[in-house]
Structures are given as C-alpha cells and as structure tokens.
Motif scaffolding. Structure first.
Motif, PDB file in Angstrom:
ATOM      1  N   UNK A   1       0.863  -1.175   0.000  1.00 17.53           N
ATOM      2  CA  UNK A   1       0.000   0.000   0.000  1.00 17.53           C
ATOM      3  C   UNK A   1       0.900   1.226   0.000  1.00 17.53           C
ATOM      4  N   UNK A   2       0.279   2.399  -0.015  1.00 24.62           N
ATOM      5  CA  UNK A   2       1.040   3.647   0.019  1.00 24.62           C
ATOM      6  C   UNK A   2       0.822   4.296   1.381  1.00 24.62           C
ATOM      7  N   UNK A   3       1.943   4.584   2.062  1.00 24.77           N
ATOM      8  CA  UNK A   3       1.898   5.226   3.379  1.00 24.77           C
ATOM      9  C   UNK A   3       2.877   6.400   3.349  1.00 24.77           C
ATOM     10  N   UNK A   4       2.374   7.590   3.539  1.00 26.54           N
ATOM     11  CA  UNK A   4       3.213   8.792   3.484  1.00 26.54           C
ATOM     12  C   UNK A   4       3.998   8.859   2.175  1.00 26.54           C
ATOM     13  N   UNK A   5       3.319   8.564   1.072  1.00 31.00           N
ATOM     14  CA  UNK A   5       3.915   8.604  -0.270  1.00 31.00           C
ATOM     15  C   UNK A   5       5.017   7.573  -0.488  1.00 31.00           C
TER      16      UNK A   5
ATOM     17  N   UNK B   1      -4.587   3.056   5.118  1.00 31.66           N
ATOM     18  CA  UNK B   1      -3.809   3.414   3.929  1.00 31.66           C
ATOM     19  C   UNK B   1      -4.638   3.254   2.661  1.00 31.66           C
ATOM     20  N   UNK B   2      -5.426   2.196   2.576  1.00 28.77           N
ATOM     21  CA  UNK B   2      -6.257   1.967   1.392  1.00 28.77           C
ATOM     22  C   UNK B   2      -7.396   2.978   1.324  1.00 28.77           C
ATOM     23  N   UNK B   3      -7.943   3.338   2.476  1.00 28.74           N
ATOM     24  CA  UNK B   3      -8.991   4.361   2.482  1.00 28.74           C
ATOM     25  C   UNK B   3      -8.450   5.683   1.949  1.00 28.74           C
ATOM     26  N   UNK B   4      -7.184   5.965   2.244  1.00 29.78           N
ATOM     27  CA  UNK B   4      -6.551   7.207   1.792  1.00 29.78           C
ATOM     28  C   UNK B   4      -6.084   7.120   0.343  1.00 29.78           C
ATOM     29  N   UNK B   5      -5.561   5.957  -0.063  1.00 27.34           N
ATOM     30  CA  UNK B   5      -5.057   5.758  -1.423  1.00 27.34           C
ATOM     31  C   UNK B   5      -5.272   4.283  -1.778  1.00 27.34           C
ATOM     32  N   UNK B   6      -6.243   3.982  -2.655  1.00 22.90           N
ATOM     33  CA  UNK B   6      -6.593   2.586  -2.933  1.00 22.90           C
ATOM     34  C   UNK B   6      -5.656   1.850  -3.891  1.00 22.90           C
ATOM     35  N   UNK B   7      -4.607   2.505  -4.385  1.00 20.32           N
ATOM     36  CA  UNK B   7      -3.665   1.844  -5.298  1.00 20.32           C
ATOM     37  C   UNK B   7      -2.792   0.869  -4.521  1.00 20.32           C
ATOM     38  N   UNK B   8      -2.759  -0.394  -4.997  1.00 22.94           N
ATOM     39  CA  UNK B   8      -1.969  -1.428  -4.335  1.00 22.94           C
ATOM     40  C   UNK B   8      -1.145  -2.186  -5.369  1.00 22.94           C
ATOM     41  N   UNK B   9      -0.145  -2.914  -4.864  1.00 22.36           N
ATOM     42  CA  UNK B   9       0.695  -3.763  -5.704  1.00 22.36           C
ATOM     43  C   UNK B   9       0.850  -5.092  -4.992  1.00 22.36           C
ATOM     44  N   UNK B  10       0.718  -6.187  -5.758  1.00 24.65           N
ATOM     45  CA  UNK B  10       0.812  -7.536  -5.205  1.00 24.65           C
ATOM     46  C   UNK B  10       1.872  -8.313  -5.968  1.00 24.65           C
ATOM     47  N   UNK B  11       2.700  -9.051  -5.229  1.00 25.36           N
ATOM     48  CA  UNK B  11       3.596 -10.058  -5.806  1.00 25.36           C
ATOM     49  C   UNK B  11       3.105 -11.396  -5.288  1.00 25.36           C
ATOM     50  N   UNK B  12       2.878 -12.343  -6.202  1.00 25.57           N
ATOM     51  CA  UNK B  12       2.401 -13.658  -5.786  1.00 25.57           C
ATOM     52  C   UNK B  12       2.914 -14.710  -6.759  1.00 25.57           C
ATOM     53  N   UNK B  13       3.338 -15.847  -6.223  1.00 25.17           N
ATOM     54  CA  UNK B  13       3.716 -16.962  -7.067  1.00 25.17           C
ATOM     55  C   UNK B  13       5.130 -17.455  -6.909  1.00 25.17           C
TER      56      UNK B  13
END
Length: 140
Positions: free
Chosen positions: A24-28, A57-69
């Motif tokens: 998530x994004x926290x303090x940019x 953090x998601x409430x403030x900025x919903x952009x996320x990144x996932x690594x899986x596999x």
C-alpha cells in the motif's frame, strides 16, 4: 503465448499460490506485508481487520501492488506482478464467502465487526519468469 493462454497461466499461478505481498502507500512510500489471497477469476480477496494500518492506507489511497507466485526454488520461479485498486468490503455476503477456519485466531466468526475483506481489482497483471517468453502483460 496468446492472451487466452496467458490468462490461463495467470489463473494457474493464483490457484497454486495463496501467500503473496500486498503493498500500500503510506506517506507517499510503499508499505508491504505478507497476506493470504483468494481469487474469483482475476479479482483477488484477502481478509484483514478494520483496525489495521493497511485499512487506513487503502482508504486514503486505494492503489496497491501484489507479488504472488514465487515459491523459492530459484531464479526461474514464475510469479505475478499485479497492480490494482483495493476496495474495503464489509457486506455479509463477501465476508461469508471468504470466511474459513484459518481466520478463527484473529476473528470471532464471520460476523465479527472488525473482520473485513479487501477486494483488489487488477488494472495490470504481468507474468514474470516464464521460461519461454519472458515478462508478459495480460490485457485487462
């Protein structure tokens, strides 16, 4: 590999791997933690508490990144890089759908008011380390 084959490969990675990282994004700046993911086609879901930092953090900025596999067997492990938009779900249907016994140490059942579900709709998925073709972006 055509787009249908790529989608099938992506779904296979999601089926075979449940633990990944959620950033998530926290303090940019990025803030990453391990999470357990479930999927319905290409939409991902993960359980969390309403009272966690990631929820704020998601409430403030919903952009996320996932690594899986990545399974730790070496440099050639296939994995996914997923960029998406997270949405906080606390409706009964979603909570019931995702509920399982592994959540019992953290929540008092699917009706626990602190139990919520993060739904991640991907806007970019890249299959990494496919031995034959290299990184490939799935068109969404």
């Amino acid at each position: 590999m055509n787009q249908q084959e790529l989608k099938e490969k992506v779904l296979s990675v999601l089926k075979e791997n449940k633990v990944g990282t959620l950033a998530t994004v926290k303090n940019n700046k990025p803030h990453t933690r391990y999470m357990t993911f479930f999927n319905d086609e290409l939409t991902l879901f993960t359980a969390t508490s309403r009272e966690t930092h990631k929820t704020d953090e998601i409430a403030e900025n919903p952009n996320v990144h996932i690594l899986i596999g990545y399974d730790g067997n070496g440099y050639g492990d296939t994995y996914l890089e997923i960029e998406g938009i997270a949405d906080i779900k606390d409706d009964d249907a979603t909570k019931q759908k995702l509920w399982n016994d592994h959540l019992e140490p953290w929540f008092n059942g699917p009706d626990d008011p602190n139990y919520i579900v993060l739904q991640i709709k991907p806007n970019n998925i890249v299959l990494m380390n496919d031995q034959k073709e290299g990184p490939q972006a799935l068109k969404l």
